[in-house]
Design an enzyme around this catalytic site. Structure first.
Site, short mmCIF file in Angstrom:
data_model
loop_
_atom_site.label_atom_id
_atom_site.label_comp_id
_atom_site.label_asym_id
_atom_site.label_seq_id
_atom_site.Cartn_x
_atom_site.Cartn_y
_atom_site.Cartn_z
N HIS A 249 -0.56 -0.65 2.46
CA HIS A 249 0.49 -0.41 1.47
C HIS A 249 1.23 0.89 1.75
O HIS A 249 0.77 1.76 2.50
CB HIS A 249 -0.11 -0.37 0.06
CG HIS A 249 -1.07 0.76 -0.13
ND1 HIS A 249 -0.67 2.06 -0.38
CD2 HIS A 249 -2.43 0.80 -0.09
CE1 HIS A 249 -1.73 2.84 -0.49
NE2 HIS A 249 -2.81 2.11 -0.32
N GLU B 266 -9.31 -2.13 -2.79
CA GLU B 266 -9.84 -0.92 -2.17
C GLU B 266 -11.23 -0.60 -2.72
O GLU B 266 -11.67 -1.11 -3.75
CB GLU B 266 -8.88 0.25 -2.43
CG GLU B 266 -9.28 1.60 -1.87
CD GLU B 266 -9.49 1.61 -0.35
OE1 GLU B 266 -10.44 0.96 0.12
OE2 GLU B 266 -8.71 2.28 0.35
#
Length: 218
Positions: A26, A99
């Site tokens: 990202h 994550e």
């Protein structure tokens, strides 16, 4: 990179059309700027982060992409949507790509976490079985990331899939494809909005074709 995955034998002897995973980290968030542990928190992309996502979308616009899969967090979903629009594809969410849960260290800098929990932080830096307080070990991350990869590869045989995720899951996918030890996680650098490329063959073989490509950000 356009066209389908090659069906001729690789130099390692694998045959059949591989499933190609295009691994995209990202773009930038405020926690990235401040170099803070950013796990299950859900910050938005910064303006630079949106620019990075747009640059990745331009880079990947000519690539053959059959599906887009993202972590559920906003920073990955925004990055994935920017690329998916270029290809007219929906964004599928895979929870296993989220994550690491940094627990009590979420939002802290390296120094702040080390000061808060000096012994466990020191041990955590070299031991993938150790979790941050109320968090998740890298071994636990690997278990769910590999399970998510299996789901994606099984669902897209011979196709190219954009996988938008975070630094630890992407490192884990690269480590697993290379079949190397856990020290890999501590010695590989991955930039924001970087692209890495992994192929998985029907016979179980895997190869890493590129890693941490940031030419689109230069």
């Amino acid at each position: 990179m356009s066209g389908g995955a090659a069906s001729t034998p690789s130099w390692q002897g694998q045959r059949g059309a591989p499933t190609r995973l295009i691994l995209l980290r990202h773009g930038q968030t405020e926690l990235s700027v401040e170099r803070r542990y950013s796990g299950r928190g859900n910050p938005e992309l910064t303006e630079l982060g949106r620019q990075q996502a747009a640059a990745a979308a331009r880079r990947l616009s000519a690539w053959n992409i059959d599906a887009v899969v993202s972590s559920p967090l906003q920073r990955t979903r925004s990055t994935a949507q920017t690329v998916a629009l270029e290809h007219g594809l929906p964004v599928a969410i895979e929870d296993g790509l989220i994550e690491t849960d940094f627990g009590a260290w979420e939002g802290l800098t390296f120094s702040e976490a080390a000061e808060r929990d000096p012994q466990i932080h020191r041990e955590w830096l070299g031991d993938t079985t150790i979790a941050p307080p109320n968090g998740e070990s890298f071994d636990a991350v690997r278990e769910r990331v590999v399970a998510a990869r299996n789901v994606i590869v099984d669902a897209h045989p011979g196709q190219s899939v954009l996988v938008v995720s975070h630094v630890t899951p992407i490192k884990t996918l690269l480590r697993d494809a290379l079949r190397v030890g856990p020290e890999f996680l501590f010695h590989l650098h991955l930039d924001l909005a970087s692209v890495s490329l992994v192929e998985y063959f029907p016979d179980g073989g895997s190869v890493v074709r590129s890693c941490n490509d940031v030419a689109h950000l230069e």
